[in-house]
Write a protein that holds these residues in place. Structure first.
Motif: not given
Length: 295
Positions: A43-52, A78-91
């Motif tokens: 289970x991995x949801x990129x809309x959640x905090x993936x740091x842990x 754009x804010x919601x999708x960038x959270x998944x497609x950019x920030x969470x993906x990069x983390x």
């Protein structure tokens, strides 16, 4: 060490996971749906905090297929999708890279504006759509990891259950008209070819930018006519229209093709003609429909 397919529910991710499994490789997938989690799916949801989040076993290769891909969704949120497609993906990618994984990132021809055909891999990024901007943002950030990452830019991928082709096929067989866009082009590539390219890049740990594209664009109207011929339908049922008159709100590029010189020179691969790819996808969709069990 295992191979990790991030987004194994997606069209490409599911096909790639199955290919690794058939080869007997140690492979894990991820899904944002909790009910899908089992021994081979995490289970991995990129809309959640993936740091842990951590993979329970060492990952030698990671292929990132997850993300929001609908242009409309990216434009409207754009804010919601960038959270998944950019920030969470990069983390997630940085976590994997710092643990020694070779990471393959799936990108798109939409990192370019579509003003020029057969766009070289080293051209400056010039996205017009929000989705393209998000893909370009990730590409720029992972440039610092260029020896440990591969960027694979894809044009339109057609699999055996491509929704638009299935819709067209069903309508034509029922004697109903279809309305393909006459002013919109694409450079379709077969799902099987994409899987082959990704397997070669993964197996050989080949860094850099790789582009997978049909040699030339065709219009959606032409694709509809190929569909009609393939299923033996009356071509008079095809009634093309302009995308703007149909109320289509997304950017319509003049070209979508990418240069595949690197594939040809380094891997000896040629991508099939766009017309063949459409006809093959229609035939495979028909085969899948025929094999479906009765309700």
């Amino acid at each position: 060490m295992s191979t990790l397919i991030v987004g194994s529910d997606s069209l490409i991710g599911s096909a790639l996971l199955a290919d690794f499994q058939r080869a007997g490789s140690s492979v894990l997938g991820t899904s944002r749906r909790v009910e899908r989690a089992d021994g081979s799916i995490l289970h991995l949801d990129l809309s959640e905090d993936v740091r842990a989040w951590d993979c329970p076993c060492p990952v030698g290769i990671a292929v990132v297929c997850a993300g929001v891909t609908r242009l409309q969704s990216c434009r409207k949120d754009p804010e919601g999708t960038a959270r998944i497609n950019v920030r969470a993906t990069l983390v997630l990618m940085e976590k994997l890279l710092r643990k020694g994984s070779f990471v393959i990132y799936l990108s798109s021809n939409l990192v370019f504006d579509g003003s020029w055909p057969v766009c070289p891999a080293d051209w400056p990024l010039a996205p017009v759509t929000e989705y393209g901007r998000e893909k370009a943002a990730v590409e720029r950030e992972i440039a610092q990891w260029k020896n440990e990452t591969a960027i694979v830019r894809l044009t339109k991928v057609l699999g055996p259950r491509q929704p638009l082709l299935a819709e067209w096929t069903g309508a034509l067989k029922r004697g109903e008209s279809i309305r393909p866009f006459s002013d919109m082009v694409f450079a379709p590539i077969p799902l099987s070819g994409v899987v082959s390219v990704l397997r070669l890049i993964a197996d050989r740990h080949l860094p850099g930018i790789w582009q997978v594209s049909a040699p030339e664009d065709i219009s959606y109207e032409e694709a509809a006519r190929i569909t009609a011929v393939t299923v033996g339908a009356d071509s008079s049922l095809i009634r093309p229209l302009d995308s703007r008159s149909a109320g289509y709100e997304e950017h319509v590029p003049d070209h979508t093709t990418l240069s595949t010189e690197t594939l040809r020179a380094r891997l000896g691969l040629e991508i099939p003609d766009a017309r063949w790819t459409v006809a093959d996808a229609v035939r495979k969709s028909e085969a899948v429909t025929v094999l479906q069990p009765a309700p």
